[in-house]
Design an enzyme around this catalytic site. Sequence first.
Site, PDB file in Angstrom:
ATOM      1  N   LYS A  85      -8.609   8.624   3.628  1.00 49.97           N
ATOM      2  CA  LYS A  85      -8.092   7.870   2.529  1.00 49.97           C
ATOM      3  C   LYS A  85      -8.704   8.384   1.466  1.00 49.97           C
ATOM      4  O   LYS A  85      -9.262   9.373   1.239  1.00 49.97           O
ATOM      5  CB  LYS A  85      -8.234   6.396   2.865  1.00 49.97           C
ATOM      6  CG  LYS A  85      -7.660   5.786   3.992  1.00 49.97           C
ATOM      7  CD  LYS A  85      -6.188   6.012   4.253  1.00 49.97           C
ATOM      8  CE  LYS A  85      -5.793   5.975   5.596  1.00 49.97           C
ATOM      9  NZ  LYS A  85      -5.539   4.831   6.348  1.00 49.97           N
TER      10      LYS A  85
HETATM   11  C1  LIG Z   1      -5.103   4.114   7.715  1.00 43.74           C
HETATM   12  C2  LIG Z   1      -4.324   2.937   7.446  1.00 43.74           C
HETATM   13  C3  LIG Z   1      -4.673   1.889   8.255  1.00 43.74           C
HETATM   14  C4  LIG Z   1      -5.838   1.849   8.931  1.00 43.74           C
HETATM   15  O1  LIG Z   1      -7.148   2.116   8.506  1.00 43.74           O
HETATM   16  P1  LIG Z   1      -8.355   2.134   9.384  1.00 43.74           P
HETATM   17  O2  LIG Z   1      -9.551   1.983   8.353  1.00 43.74           O
HETATM   18  O3  LIG Z   1      -8.469   3.360   9.985  1.00 43.74           O
HETATM   19  O4  LIG Z   1      -8.427   1.155  10.338  1.00 43.74           O
HETATM   20  C5  LIG Z   1      -4.015   0.806   8.008  1.00 43.74           C
HETATM   21  N1  LIG Z   1      -2.796   0.666   7.388  1.00 43.74           N
HETATM   22  C6  LIG Z   1      -2.219   1.839   6.579  1.00 43.74           C
HETATM   23  C7  LIG Z   1      -1.153   1.602   5.724  1.00 43.74           C
HETATM   24  C8  LIG Z   1      -3.030   2.891   6.815  1.00 43.74           C
HETATM   25  O5  LIG Z   1      -2.502   4.135   6.119  1.00 43.74           O
END
Ligand SMILES: *Cc1c(COP(=O)(O)O)cnc(C)c1O
Length: 378
Positions: A182
């Site tokens: 992210k």
């Molecule tokens: C990456 C992601 C998640 C999960 O995030 P984590 O921190 O890895 O649990 C949930 N929703 C979306 C849209 C994502 O891209």
Amino acid sequence: MSRINVMQPYLGMEEIAAVAEVINSGWVAQGPKVAAFEEAFAAAQQASCAVATSSCTTALHLAMIVSGVGPGDEVVVPSFSFIATANAVVYVGARPVFADVDITTGNVTAATIEEVLTERTRAVIVVDQGGVPVDLDPIRTLCDPRGITVVEDAACGAGSTYHNRPVGSGAEISAWSFHPRKIITTGEGGMLTTSRHSWADRARRLREHAMNVSAADRHGNVLAPAESYLEVGYNFRMTDLQAAVGLVQLGRLEEVVHRRRELADTYAKYLGEIDGLRPVADPEWGTCNFQSFWVEVGPDYPLTRDELLAHLASQEISGRRGIMAAHRQPPYLDQPRIPLPVTEHLTDNTLILPLFHQLSEPEQTRVVDALAEPRPRG
Ligand SMILES: *Cc1c(COP(=O)(O)O)cnc(C)c1O
């Protein structure tokens, strides 16, 4: 030829120093750094309350609980998302109902949500997919009068804007991710933001076994006060080690988004000269952080999406298939649903190009040249 990754976290000496400071302090679990990170994050995202969690997945789980979703309820979600969006609904015994997405943005719209509303719809989880801001206002206009909670999965959204405000600030409750894929990272980590203090208070307790007093407060006293456990809670805590990194990363957010938008501009300029490739772009209602720079491979391009990925790989360039479709995964194969043609089209015909803070000009030129190389057949 050196490998070009699709994504690389941007971490430096400041993060190392911040972690060292926490280790030297003797308190590494959830404590003062988590509290400081929550405060700074809430300010940056224009949120009333922020509650740090172990991931975005656990933040979404808490969002479902505090907004009152439970067995027998339906929650509308895009299938065109990371599978955690749908899974969060199942964790609380409710049923995810898949809505299709808009071809230009990859996001659900008021129209695609309205198609699948029933009298059992209790909430909607909208996603800022790949960092593209969802058009939230028409969705609130649809859902608010029906008493349907709008949850924003802003996992990819930090640094994107909607009508000149941070994404996530217009929903009653939003969830964020600090996974290295992210925009900013704490290794693993998440955040829940909400405009409702009562929801924030309950989420804060639930992430820590529903204790009526936090561990940090108990251990601040020589004689720790007796605690009680008000309901069945969870261990969804973030550590102070992670929060210290998060504070430094949050300070880099503006710089990181600025650089990503520069790189996205360059891609857009060169891709505009190649027939059959359509890059993701800012919608009229906001700006993207370009967390995922996806490209639709159209019939005018000489290669299919999978052939193009293989062509890039042959030049040590790592692309990725586009966003997944949750309804095609084993847990959801038997789930009743409407046809999702746009979701399937985007999943099958998009790929994600390398884009990260440290991507150099010569590296980006290598990617663009590789995209331009395949010649039309015949
Ligand atoms: C990456 C992601 C998640 C999960 O995030 P984590 O921190 O890895 O649990 C949930 N929703 C979306 C849209 C994502 O891209």
